[in-house]
Design a protein around this motif. Structure first.
Motif, PDB file in Angstrom:
ATOM      1  N   THR A  14       0.864  -1.404  -0.070  1.00  0.00           N
ATOM      2  CA  THR A  14      -0.072   0.007   0.009  1.00  0.00           C
ATOM      3  C   THR A  14       0.882   1.498  -0.123  1.00  0.00           C
ATOM      4  O   THR A  14       0.563   2.314  -0.712  1.00  0.00           O
ATOM      5  N   CYS A 116     -10.685  -2.990   2.636  1.00  0.00           N
ATOM      6  CA  CYS A 116     -10.977  -3.363   1.164  1.00  0.00           C
ATOM      7  C   CYS A 116     -12.219  -4.115   0.991  1.00  0.00           C
ATOM      8  O   CYS A 116     -13.343  -3.439   0.476  1.00  0.00           O
ATOM      9  N   SER A 146     -10.992 -11.597  -3.684  1.00  0.00           N
ATOM     10  CA  SER A 146      -9.829 -10.524  -3.910  1.00  0.00           C
ATOM     11  C   SER A 146      -8.528 -11.184  -4.495  1.00  0.00           C
ATOM     12  O   SER A 146      -8.323 -12.417  -4.218  1.00  0.00           O
ATOM     13  N   GLY A 150      -4.125  -8.709  -1.556  1.00  0.00           N
ATOM     14  CA  GLY A 150      -4.955  -8.308  -0.222  1.00  0.00           C
ATOM     15  C   GLY A 150      -4.457  -8.929   0.991  1.00  0.00           C
ATOM     16  O   GLY A 150      -4.931  -8.367   2.208  1.00  0.00           O
ATOM     17  N   GLN A 205      -4.542  -8.441  -8.127  1.00  0.00           N
ATOM     18  CA  GLN A 205      -5.398  -7.521  -7.708  1.00  0.00           C
ATOM     19  C   GLN A 205      -6.528  -7.510  -8.242  1.00  0.00           C
ATOM     20  O   GLN A 205      -6.874  -7.653  -9.363  1.00  0.00           O
ATOM     21  N   ASN A 289      -8.845  -4.023  -4.892  1.00  0.00           N
ATOM     22  CA  ASN A 289      -8.477  -3.867  -3.424  1.00  0.00           C
ATOM     23  C   ASN A 289      -7.321  -3.213  -3.130  1.00  0.00           C
ATOM     24  O   ASN A 289      -7.037  -2.806  -2.252  1.00  0.00           O
ATOM     25  N   GLY A 293      -9.775   0.182  -2.638  1.00  0.00           N
ATOM     26  CA  GLY A 293      -9.765  -0.640  -1.203  1.00  0.00           C
ATOM     27  C   GLY A 293      -8.467  -0.218  -0.452  1.00  0.00           C
ATOM     28  O   GLY A 293      -8.431  -0.735   0.667  1.00  0.00           O
ATOM     29  N   ALA A 294      -7.454   0.585  -0.861  1.00  0.00           N
ATOM     30  CA  ALA A 294      -6.361   0.801  -0.155  1.00  0.00           C
ATOM     31  C   ALA A 294      -5.808   2.031  -0.458  1.00  0.00           C
ATOM     32  O   ALA A 294      -6.267   3.079   0.174  1.00  0.00           O
TER      33      ALA A 294
END
Length: 315
Positions: A14, A116, A146, A150, A205, A289, A293-294
């Motif tokens: 991330t 996520c 996912s 993730g 992803q 995600n 999601g992040a």
């Protein structure tokens, strides 16, 4: 004035994506810790207190430690862990959750970036509960898949090492105690925890969440069009939204449910499928995600806190 941003944990998945999304921005300066000092608590404290906004991309306990190291009363924080997601003193960083949520985030000192998995169920269920089409006590199940990113560094390494022998579809969290459940429960406005079954696919992803609804036992059974209209109206009222709602249609299948279709974007696309004769429906959300999601959500929240366009760096 150029804002100083410190990403604590920038070497993780991330953190790296946030850093990439911030590259070339002239309205901010990303300050970094030397690689050999990443575990130096004094150096981390110095940079945390030197930042205008710190973005924490760390495990829960390490994120709590970083927050405790901030003693200046001014550094603002975006935390990407699950440590503070249901904490009453932290703003929840899903900007499209409600019409006023982006303003809450913009003013907050502490913002918890959403997980996520919870965002899809929140986006589809919360508008229906608020509209009175579903009771808060409705027994909800959530199924989701996912990409393996993730699962963090350990799962990424596991899948990449396995190569062709990696599992193509692997459900997990089968004790039903997944760390995203409290957040999912709180922000959908459900009265009880949903039955949540996540799974991982053999791709890097992208994700899809599914919320199946057996509506026949309700006193007033909503039609598919009503469910769709409530969700569509919710997001139509939110400015600068990255969440869109697909047209309501009777489809046996659609390529739009490919979990990788919105990879590397901050897009979330919602779908409602229903059979009114059977009083059945399924609510679907498709997004990245690692994006919405992040890292994408984190940059969107950063933009709101800086008072710039929410889309800066997210084109």
């Amino acid at each position: 004035m150029v804002a100083r941003i410190f990403i604590d944990g920038e070497a993780g998945t991330t953190g790296l994506q946030i850093r990439e999304r911030l590259a070339g921005r002239r309205d901010l300066e990303v300050i970094s810790i030397d690689a050999d000092k990443r575990k130096d608590i004094n150096e981390r404290a110095r940079l945390l207190n030197a930042a205008d906004i710190a973005i924490l991309c760390l495990p829960d306990d390490a994120a709590k430690e970083s927050v405790a190291l901030i003693d200046n009363g001014t550094t603002r924080v975006i935390d990407a862990s699950s440590a503070f997601r249901v904490h009453p003193d932290w703003a929840y960083g899903f900007a499209e959750m409600d019409k006023g949520q982006s303003a809450v985030i913009a003013k907050a000192r502490f913002v918890s970036n959403p997980g996520c998995y919870p965002q899809g169920p929140i986006a589809t269920l919360r508008p229906l509960i608020q509209a009175g089409l579903l009771p808060a006590a409705y027994p909800v199940s959530v199924n989701a898949i996912s990409g393996y990113t993730g699962g963090g560094k350990a799962m990424i390494a596991e899948y990449e090492a396995a190569g062709a022998s990696a599992s193509h579809f692997m459900p997990y969290g089968l004790t039903f105690e997944h760390k995203h459940v409290p957040e999912m429960t709180a922000y959908t406005k459900l009265a009880q925890a949903p039955l949540f079954v996540p799974s991982v696919g053999d791709y890097a992803q992208g994700m899809v969440t599914f919320v199946p609804l057996q509506l026949g036992h309700l006193g007033v059974v909503p039609r598919g069009e009503e469910l769709h209209a409530a969700i569509a109206d919710h997001f139509a009222a939110i400015p600068d939204s990255f969440v869109s709602v697909a047209p309501y249609a009777a489809l046996a299948k659609t390529p739009e449910l490919d979990p990788q279709i919105y990879n590397n974007t901050n897009t979330m696309r919602l779908h409602v499928f229903a059979n009114d004769a059977r009083a059945q429906a399924v609510l679907v959300a498709v997004y990245d995600n690692l994006g919405k999601g992040a890292s994408g959500a984190a940059v969107q929240n950063l933009n709101l806190m800086l008072g710039v366009s929410p889309r800066e760096g997210l084109a």
